[in-house]
Design a protein around this motif. Structure first.
Motif, short mmCIF file in Angstrom:
data_model
loop_
_atom_site.label_atom_id
_atom_site.label_comp_id
_atom_site.label_asym_id
_atom_site.label_seq_id
_atom_site.Cartn_x
_atom_site.Cartn_y
_atom_site.Cartn_z
N CYS A 1 1.22 19.32 -4.73
CA CYS A 1 1.27 18.03 -4.03
C CYS A 1 2.20 17.06 -4.75
O CYS A 1 2.94 16.30 -4.11
N ASN A 2 2.18 17.05 -6.07
CA ASN A 2 3.04 16.13 -6.81
C ASN A 2 4.51 16.51 -6.71
O ASN A 2 5.38 15.64 -6.57
N ARG A 3 4.80 17.81 -6.77
CA ARG A 3 6.20 18.23 -6.63
C ARG A 3 6.76 17.83 -5.27
O ARG A 3 7.93 17.45 -5.16
N ALA A 4 5.94 17.92 -4.26
CA ALA A 4 6.40 17.63 -2.90
C ALA A 4 6.51 16.13 -2.62
O ALA A 4 7.06 15.74 -1.59
N TYR B 1 0.84 -1.19 0.00
CA TYR B 1 0.00 0.00 0.00
C TYR B 1 0.88 1.24 0.00
O TYR B 1 1.82 1.34 0.77
N GLY B 2 0.58 2.17 -0.89
CA GLY B 2 1.40 3.36 -1.05
C GLY B 2 1.36 4.27 0.17
O GLY B 2 0.32 4.41 0.81
N TYR B 3 2.49 4.88 0.47
CA TYR B 3 2.61 5.85 1.56
C TYR B 3 3.37 7.05 1.04
O TYR B 3 4.60 7.02 0.90
N THR B 4 2.65 8.12 0.76
CA THR B 4 3.30 9.30 0.20
C THR B 4 4.34 9.91 1.12
O THR B 4 5.25 10.60 0.67
N PHE C 1 4.14 11.21 -6.65
CA PHE C 1 3.45 10.04 -6.09
C PHE C 1 2.06 9.88 -6.69
O PHE C 1 1.65 8.78 -7.09
N PHE C 2 1.32 10.96 -6.74
CA PHE C 2 -0.09 10.88 -7.14
C PHE C 2 -0.24 10.60 -8.63
O PHE C 2 -1.01 9.72 -9.03
N PHE D 1 10.50 6.37 -4.57
CA PHE D 1 9.61 6.70 -5.67
C PHE D 1 8.50 5.65 -5.71
O PHE D 1 8.75 4.46 -5.49
N PHE D 2 7.30 6.08 -6.01
CA PHE D 2 6.18 5.16 -6.14
C PHE D 2 5.69 5.15 -7.58
O PHE D 2 5.77 6.16 -8.29
#
Length: 379
Positions: free
Chosen positions: A315-318, A230-233, A322-323, A246-247
């Motif tokens: 959110c993606n840059r940070a 399960y992904g964890y940002t 991930f998203f 990296f996810f």
């Protein structure tokens, strides 16, 4: 001057689960100075161990897992959130849902919680390696044969991976009241899982995704690639651990792509017994909103369920994208059964699958036990 109101909430004891609720509560109070929301927390495993019925007697707000909704819909302990005065807001949340996150909290034509956290098994690899995330099962096995792969195989995670493999292969699960999964289908999925489990460090049999990611992100000698966790940002953000992860989307068999992984995440529910029902519902809608999810909720360490966050450049840059890099998997994920009794099945089936991949029980025996446990919990 309005009377002071105190709402009590129960959250998940992790930076991803607790900190965002506290931050959202503080921001909510700026808009509603007479309302304070305080939070207690419980370990992730306690989500399955302490009945929601008990918590609803003590708390106004409860962070829940969607497989519980079948039981709570029958008990009447949660307040339905599909109210006439919230139709527009609820429709907007449904439209902005990541995958089936919003729908997973619907049962018997009512909405029992609002999605605030979205997750499903994906791939992860350590920054600084030459790896890229594999897209197919065969590519996963190549990495596993090299000794550079790991995955969470604690009982609940072993079961989720078993389900995910089966669904990626288009095998039916819980589609009748008599059989969890056809024996021939179950044997195929279990054989694949046993094959992978035999190629990773035995410690994986006791690890959940958090333990896998802590291992990968703190020890340079740990495997560089994780599959079906399960992904964890949090682990993709600067400074969270020694090495960032990296996810990426989960792999699939052949050209099946990342479909069928088991939807996770969390929702926020409101106790029917709350003395401040309207205020509690107001907070639930606030924390599920795009405004909160894409800003304060994410900034405080949360993993939002709202598309506003998943599509946000900030959110993606940070989070090292991930998203964007896992969205396909979330959108093609599978919602677990939610019948009253499923949580007992999940506990029993997790142990069965774990014993199977550990070599304690044969595949045919495991399949018989899985289907027997399913029939017994459907009564």
């Amino acid at each position: 001057m309005e009377d002071e109101i105190l709402l009590r909430g129960m959250a998940w004891d992790h930076v991803r689960g607790y900190d965002p609720m506290v931050a959202a509560s503080n921001t909510f109070r700026l808009q509603h100075p007479h309302i304070t929301v305080s939070w207690d927390k419980r370990p992730l495993q306690a989500f399955a161990e302490r009945p929601i019925e008990n918590m609803a007697e003590e708390y106004d707000l409860i962070v829940v897992d969607h497989p519980h909704v079948g039981a709570v819909a029958q008990s009447g302990v949660l307040a339905p959130l599909d109210r006439n005065d919230r139709e527009a807001e609820l429709s907007a949340l449904a439209a902005a849902s990541i995958g089936g996150s919003h729908d997973s909290y619907q049962f018997d034509d009512r909405q029992w919680a609002l999605a605030i956290d979205a997750a499903t098994p994906v791939s992860a690899y350590r920054e600084g390696t030459s790896l890229t995330a594999p897209q197919t099962w065969d590519e996963v096995m190549e990495i596993a044969h090299s000794g550079n792969a790991c995955l969470a195989l604690a009982p609940i995670n072993a079961l989720m991976t078993f389900f995910g493999l089966a669904r990626n292969l288009d095998f039916g699960i819980a589609e009748s009241e008599d059989e969890l999964i056809a024996a021939s289908d179950a044997e195929v999925a279990l054989d694949h899982l046993r094959e992978l489990a035999a190629r990773v460090d035995r410690r994986c049999l006791g690890f959940d995704p958090i333990q896998i990611y802590d291992w990968m992100s703190t020890e340079e000698t740990a495997p560089a690639y994780s599959v079906f966790g399960y992904g964890y940002t949090n682990y993709s953000r600067d400074g969270f651990r020694k090495f960032a992860l990296f996810f990426a989307d989960a792999p699939g068999f052949g050209t099946n792509g990342p479909r069928g992984t088991v939807l996770g995440g969390a929702g926020i529910a409101v106790s029917q017994d709350s003395k401040h029902l309207e205020e509690a519902i107001e907070f639930a809608y606030y924390v599920a909103s795009g405004q909160c999810q894409s800003k304060i909720y994410f900034e405080a360490g949360g993993q939002p369920a709202h598309a506003a966050a998943w599509e946000s450049n900030t959110c993606n840059r940070a989070s090292r994208d991930f998203f964007r890099n896992t969205r396909r998997t979330l959108d093609a994920s599978w919602i677990r059964p939610r019948y009253d009794g499923y949580m007992e099945l999940q506990a029993r089936a997790g142990d069965i699958v774990h014993r199977c991949i550990s070599g304690e029980v044969s595949v045919p025996t495991s399949v018989k036990w899985l289907n027997a446990a399913y029939r017994e919990t459907r009564k």
